[in-house]
Each structure stands twice: as C-alpha cells, then as structure tokens.
Design an enzyme around this catalytic site. Structure first.
Site, mmCIF file in Angstrom:
data_model
loop_
_atom_site.group_PDB
_atom_site.id
_atom_site.type_symbol
_atom_site.label_atom_id
_atom_site.label_comp_id
_atom_site.label_asym_id
_atom_site.label_seq_id
_atom_site.Cartn_x
_atom_site.Cartn_y
_atom_site.Cartn_z
ATOM 1 C CD GLU A 182 -8.839 -2.784 -7.587
ATOM 2 O OE1 GLU A 182 -9.628 -1.877 -7.944
ATOM 3 O OE2 GLU A 182 -9.077 -3.546 -6.638
ATOM 4 N N GLY A 226 -10.053 -9.134 -6.667
ATOM 5 C CA GLY A 226 -10.878 -8.525 -7.697
ATOM 6 C C GLY A 226 -11.017 -7.030 -7.495
ATOM 7 C CG HIS A 250 4.247 -0.783 1.853
ATOM 8 N ND1 HIS A 250 4.156 -0.223 3.102
ATOM 9 C CD2 HIS A 250 2.971 -0.846 1.374
ATOM 10 C CE1 HIS A 250 2.884 0.042 3.375
ATOM 11 N NE2 HIS A 250 2.147 -0.316 2.339
ATOM 12 C CB CYS A 292 -1.976 -0.876 0.476
ATOM 13 S SG CYS A 292 -0.460 -1.837 0.624
ATOM 14 C CG HIS A 336 2.924 -9.159 -6.650
ATOM 15 N ND1 HIS A 336 2.813 -10.347 -5.957
ATOM 16 C CD2 HIS A 336 4.195 -9.126 -7.135
ATOM 17 C CE1 HIS A 336 3.954 -11.002 -6.018
ATOM 18 N NE2 HIS A 336 4.812 -10.271 -6.719
ATOM 19 C CD GLU A 374 1.507 -1.259 -2.509
ATOM 20 O OE1 GLU A 374 2.220 -1.989 -1.808
ATOM 21 O OE2 GLU A 374 0.326 -0.969 -2.217
ATOM 22 C CG ASP A 396 -6.478 -7.112 -8.300
ATOM 23 O OD1 ASP A 396 -6.536 -7.678 -9.411
ATOM 24 O OD2 ASP A 396 -7.345 -7.253 -7.417
ATOM 25 C CG ASP A 397 -4.127 -6.070 -15.170
ATOM 26 O OD1 ASP A 397 -4.014 -4.830 -15.083
ATOM 27 O OD2 ASP A 397 -4.064 -6.686 -16.254
#
Length: 568
Positions: free
Chosen positions: A263, A243, A286, A112, A258, A283, A260-261
């Site tokens: 992944e 990335g 959080h 994360c 958000h 998330e 990360d696309d």
C-alpha cells in the site's frame, strides 16, 4: 435481522518467535533513499464476480464457514443473498440482496483486514484448502487455528464490556510497543514511521488512563504491542496480504499489528495515498479491544476514508474505549478560567474564556462548548506560559473588577503577575521592582506556601486556603479581613454532614461556564452553593458545599501522556 455478534478483535499470536539481532539492519538509516530501487508494488485482485464476493463475505464475517458436505463458498445457515443484504445495510446501500455495481464497489474499497462480524458459533469443521486460499490464509494453516483466529476464546486478560463485541485486551495500564527492526516500511524513513506510531499511541493515551512507551531494548517477548510491515506472506503470519488496493493492515490477538507494504502509506504532511497515522490509530483500537463499527465519524470504520487530515477520536470512540479501560483520574495543581477580550466584526468588545487544568509540568485547555479537552493536549507549561514556574503551581487568581484586571500565579513563597496582552509574566511592576515577589509583601497577612486561592467577584475578596484555614483578603484595602482566618468548614459548610474536604484543597476556581465555584481534592470535586441555588432553595447554607462527585464525570478526558510524546 442480523443474528451475529461483532467479532472479538483479539486474534492469536502469529509473530515468529526467533532470536533478533541487537541492532538489526534497517532499510533506511540517515541516508537519502533516492538511490534505492524499490520493488514494484503488487496489486490486489479486484472483487469482480460471484466467487470473489463469496470469499469476501466469508473472510470478513458476513457469512459462515461451509462444511465439507456443502460446496465450497456457499454460506451455511444464511443464503448468499442474505449475507449480501446484511453487508449492503451496514454500508448504507439499498438492501436488495443483489450483487450489483455499488455493492461490488463497496467490497473493493481499501479496508482493514479484521473481520466485521461473527456469526453464531458452530462445531469445528475442517475447511477445504481451496477455501483457505480464497480467504487469504495459507492452505497449511490448521483448521483449529483458523477458528481460533476468527472466534477467540476469552482469556484471563479479557473482560466483556458490552454486547457490542468490545473486550478489554490488557489488564495493565502501562503498555510497551516496538516497530520491529527488520520489518520497517519501504515507503517512509524509519524516523518518520516511529514518529507516526508515537503520535497514534498518544491519541489513544489522550482519552484513556493507558500509558504507551516505546521499548527498543527489551526482549521481544516482553513487548506488549509489536508493529511491522510486510508483503504477501509476511512476518510468519497465516494471513497473506493481497497487494495494493484492498486490505491495508490487520491486528492480531496479544498485540500484533501488520501493515501491507504494497500500500502507498504516506506521512502526516501528505494529502495523497493512505495516511499511516489514520491506519495505525485504527489498528491500535483493535489491539486494545475495539471492534469495527459502521458509525459515521468513527475511526473504527472498516473502510479507509481519505481526505480527512484533521481526524480525531470522536465522542463515541472515546466512550467505547473508556468502557474497557476506564476514564482518566488525577489531582490538579490549579484550575482556572482564562478571560480575554476580543472585538467582533463590528468593533464591539466581547469577553471570552477558556478553562485550564494544570498538573505537574503539563496543562490542558478545556473546551467547555465541546465538553472535552482540546485535541493535542496536554502541553508543557514551559511552552505555553512564558515566565512563570514550569511545574507544580499552587494557585492562580484573576482580580477582575471595574478598576482592576490583574492576574497572578503563586508558587511557594512567591507570586508572579502575568501580562495577558503580551502573553508572558511581568518582569517588574510600575515602580521598577522585579517579579517574582514574596507573597508576604504583596498580600500582607497571607501565609505561604498556599494550597490554593480564588477571587470572588461578588465580594471582591480573594480566598486563600492553607491546610484547614481560609483567609479572606480585601483587594481594595490590601489586607485580610479582621475576622479571618477561619476554618474552611465554617466559611464553606457541608450540606451533607462529613461530606467535606476539610483541609488541603488541591484547587478552587470560579467557573464562568457553570456560574459556580468548585473545590477540587484528589479525584473529587465539591460545588459551592451559588446565588441561583439559594434562590431555588432558601434552606441551603450560604457558600455551602454540595456532596462530592468524581471530577471525571464532569470534566472529560484530562489525561496524562508519556513524556516522550509531550511535544508532538
């Protein structure tokens, strides 16, 4: 020793506020996506040397931001070796302070993007653009904003729960969420993504009094939690995704998540890639105010742990979120132990039981051995109990003696007999008369509707409760005892004066787990003096009621969920 407190994970709002089309174009609709040409995934640069490690330790809060007078990348107040040593200790590595291969491997694990710790606060100092870049931030981001992101000030919505760094992020109990229309993932269909997010929110709702509702129509500024996917520079956010391979998501203050696309996020049925459900649950924790923890078994560990398909929120995670938002409360229509007989490997019959809580049209199975509700509950009565009323049941009675084994549900003026072998209500009795039947026919002298009832095996009596009265019903003679009805306070006297439900009980049941009878009303319960209690203290009155206590302190996590997630 680490002198840092855990970073508060409520970071500043960074979503660009811009008009959104009412029906934004999405990557997927109902069509097959095999004809799409996905762009190649960007790979994260591995942490391989001293400079990379310094940037990592700064980015995730293990060392402090340097001042302009100090060389970029050198921690202030702590040497690099000290920062490495603290990181190694948290990751259960030998705390040598050396940047060895196991330490680099730990730094390169998918994780994360929210920082792990917060060092003692310092005066705001400008940060060199080169350092901002190494931290994954845009160089044009202002230093003041950067410090606010790392060290947010408490606002009116937050309250410290403990010294662990957790803080309450929302003061209300009903929260809305949305997967932003132009920020869907290229990895999964839109329906799959929204289903996974509904399930992720439900998992937190199962252990808190929070109610999460998907809102696809309100203005974006009115939505509490917004989720979206992006690559590199994304969604107007000052943090830049690195990335595939390292940072897979981050959460921001005031409800933004958000992903990360780059992944390889995967659906529930997959055992490869990164589980979108597991990342989403993390998330959301959080956004609700929980920090990272390196405790084994916690969903709030910063690193992604693969090959864990049946993960759930463990006991400590449940208690952590409940310290912020409280435990679940609410009255019940009926509570009972369901007895069943099983044969072991030697052919011997063993008696087993589970406890059930019914409220409105939902029910929970309570696992007494684990002292919590079953994962995935509540469920709809309609799906689990065939042939009985689907909501607001008044009472359940199990007449269980040497000559009888009969189960009844009561609602209004009627009752149903339940067939435990076929797991459904009987449609007719042995004489061919149909169910449901009138209570007045099967239990003469008993009024309806009832408040509740329970069977006392010691006396082979059913106690029926109606307002302030109790009726003792002899199951062998099929009649009410001559001296009844009586006042509830007379049959079940209070040990402490005035500490008594007096009338209108919600539920009463005998618990095989506790070998005791319990009365429920509102958010409280009263324990009835048992034979064992009388042996230990002969001055206790027969069937006396111990002072009331909160239900939530004895039976944990009996929580409602939003109706849209009931059948997940």
């Amino acid at each position: 020793m680490l002198a840092a407190s855990v970073l508060r994970l409520t970071l500043p709002l960074c979503w660009l506020v811009a008009p959104q089309p009412t029906q934004p174009e999405r990557l997927f609709h109902s069509r097959d996506r095999s004809d799409l040409e996905p762009s190649p995934l960007s790979q994260a640069k591995p942490i391989a040397d001293l400079h990379d490690a310094q940037s990592f330790l700064l980015k995730y809060g293990w060392s402090e931001i340097p001042s302009p007078k100090e060389s970029a990348g050198v921690p202030v107040g702590f040497t690099l070796a000290q920062a490495v040593r603290r990181f190694q200790k948290a990751n259960r590595l030998p705390a040598s302070g050396e940047l060895d291969s196991p330490t680099l491997a730990a730094m390169n694990k998918p994780r994360c993007g929210v920082p792990d710790t917060r060092l003692p606060p310092r005066a705001a100092l400008p940060t060199p653009p080169a350092l901002l870049t190494s931290l994954g931030l845009r160089p044009r981001a202002r230093q003041k904003r950067f410090l606010q992101m790392l060290f947010p000030k408490p606002d009116g919505q937050q309250e410290d729960a403990s010294d662990t760094g957790a803080s309450r992020a929302f003061s209300k109990k009903t929260l809305t969420w949305r997967l932003v229309g132009d920020a869907y993932s290229s990895q999964l269909s839109g329906d799959e993504q929204r289903y996974i997010f509904r399930l992720a929110f439900r998992m937190w709702s199962e252990v808190t009094p929070l109610d999460f509702r998907e809102d696809r129509t309100a203005p974006g500024t009115m939505v509490d939690i917004k989720l979206g996917f992006g690559r590199g520079r994304h969604l107007g956010c000052p943090r830049v995704f690195d990335g595939s391979g390292q940072e897979f998501a981050h959460a921001w203050r005031l409800g933004e998540i958000h992903f990360d696309d780059d992944e390889h996020f995967t659906p529930l049925s997959s055992d490869t890639g990164i589980s979108l459900l597991k990342v989403a649950v993390h998330e959301i924790g959080h956004v609700l105010g929980l920090p990272h923890t390196y405790r084994v078994g916690s969903i709030m560990q910063p690193n992604y742990i693969p090959q864990e398909p049946a993960f759930e929120l463990d006991w400590a995670d449940r208690k952590a979120i409940q310290r912020l938002y409280g435990s679940c409360k609410g009255s019940f229509d009926t509570v009972f132990d369901w007895i069943r007989k099983e044969r072991n490997q030697y052919g011997e019959v063993r008696v087993r039981f589970n406890t059930y809580f019914f409220r409105n049209s939902w029910y929970w199975l309570y696992e007494n051995r684990n002292n919590r509700t079953r994962y995935g509950d509540p469920l709809q009565i309609l799906t689990g109990w065939r042939g009985i009323p689907t909501q607001s049941i008044d009472a359940y009675v199990h007449v269980w003696s040497w000559g009888k084994d009969e189960r009844y549900f009561f609602k209004g003026s009627q009752y149903w007999r339940y067939d435990s072998e076929n797991d459904q209500a009987h449609t007719e009795d042995e004489q061919g008369r149909s169910y449901p039947k009138l209570i007045s026919e099967g239990f003469p002298g008993i009024p309806s509707p009832l408040d509740t009832a329970f069977y006392d095996r010691r006396q082979q009596l059913i106690y029926f409760f109606k307002e302030s009265l109790v009726f003792a019903f002899d199951v062998n003679r099929n009649q009410v005892l001559n001296s009844y009805p009586k006042k509830m306070s007379q049959v079940f006297p209070a040990i402490m004066p005035q500490n008594h439900p007096f009338r209108n009980l919600d539920s009463a049941y005998y618990s095989y787990a506790h070998n005791s009878i319990f009365f429920f009303k509102g958010n409280s319960y009263w324990k009835v003096v048992s034979d064992k209690d009388k042996q230990q203290n002969t001055r206790l009155p027969l069937n006396g009621l111990f002072p009331k206590k909160p239900v939530s302190e004895k039976w944990f996590d009996v929580c409602d969920v939003h109706t849209s997630t009931l059948n997940m």
